[in-house]
Design an enzyme around this catalytic site. Structure first.
Site, PDB file in Angstrom:
ATOM      1  CG  ASP A   8      -2.020  -1.022   1.149  1.00  0.00           C
ATOM      2  OD1 ASP A   8      -2.099  -1.732   0.128  1.00  0.00           O
ATOM      3  OD2 ASP A   8      -2.808  -1.115   2.112  1.00  0.00           O
ATOM      4  CG  ASP A 129     -12.537  -1.837  -0.610  1.00  0.00           C
ATOM      5  OD1 ASP A 129     -12.147  -2.979  -0.899  1.00  0.00           O
ATOM      6  OD2 ASP A 129     -12.063  -0.804  -1.096  1.00  0.00           O
TER       7      ASP A 129
END
EC number: 5.3.1.16
Length: 244
Positions: A8, A129
């Protein structure tokens, strides 16, 4: 089953968040390209990368770091974060990304997903998500009123390569994958599903290899790898032994 190591990106650095909160970011490597090479050297075969700044900005923000990774590693890379139009999809695929992940735009602009999947068969995934069952968008800053299954079903016949399903409540907290919800999603659609959020140990990998999870394409591992709670050699050997 594929075990995807996660990188990330925030401010050009390799970080991990807790529950998607940018204020709760831990820096694990100042050099994402070096981290990518480390994962390749450990035997991983497919890299999962997210441009966190891009997810909030709605456009790529860590292109330099991503391009540096692509120069160093030869394994496939899937990338999400800030991919909101066909031009960005085309640009990333042209630079060597194997598969792009469309998240917010899949909720806001489903036609983009359909056009991209048609233009680039097998190279477009959708990132869903969920927080309390509802899909979050804009880097998880907003929660919509639709469920992951509602959105996934929109793309049943669109040629989407995979659905990446993340349980936000577990992400970065090492609480274990929410396999029940992920398997339920996988069983309800024909698109391959990848589990994400909370993978904590070899026990999660073992659970992914059980018959009930056979339809899942794989899982994403983040903090457990960085914290040393998941041994790459052990996990990859187990996957090879059971799934071939």
């Amino acid at each position: 089953m594929i075990l995807f190591p996660a990188i990330d990106l925030k401010n050009g650095q390799c970080v991990r968040l807790e529950q998607g909160d940018m204020a709760r970011a831990t820096v694990f490597n100042l050099d994402p390209a070096a981290q990518a090479k480390s994962f390749a050297d450990q035997g991983f075969e497919y890299l999962h990368v997210v441009d966190l700044d891009g997810a909030f900005a709605g456009k790529p923000m860590n292109a330099q770091a991503v391009e540096a990774m692509l120069k160093i590693v030869k394994m496939p890379v899937q990338l999400g974060g800030g991919i909101r139009d066909l031009k960005t999809v085309e640009a990333w695929l042209g630079k060597g990304i194997t598969r792009v992940i469309i998240g917010t735009a899949a909720v806001r602009d489903p036609e983009l997903v359909k056009m991209a999947a048609k233009a680039f068969p097998g190279r477009v995934a959708v990132g869903l998500d969920a927080r309390d069952g509802k899909v979050a968008v804009e880097g998880w800053a907003e929660t919509s009123e639709v469920t992951a299954l509602d959105i996934a079903k929109r793309f049943e016949d669109a040629g989407v390569a995979a659905i990446i399903f993340t349980d936000i409540a577990r992400d970065g907290l090492l609480k274990g994958l929410n396999l029940d919800a992920t398997i339920a999603l996988g069983d309800a659609i024909s698109i391959p599903v990848i589990a994400s959020g909370g993978l904590a140990s070899i026990e999660d990998v073992k659970a992914m290899l059980t018959p009930r999870a056979r339809k899942l394409e794989g899982a994403i591992a983040g903090r457990a790898l960085y914290d040393g709670r998941l041994d790459p050699a052990e996990a990859l050997a187990l996957i090879r032994a059971i799934s071939g």
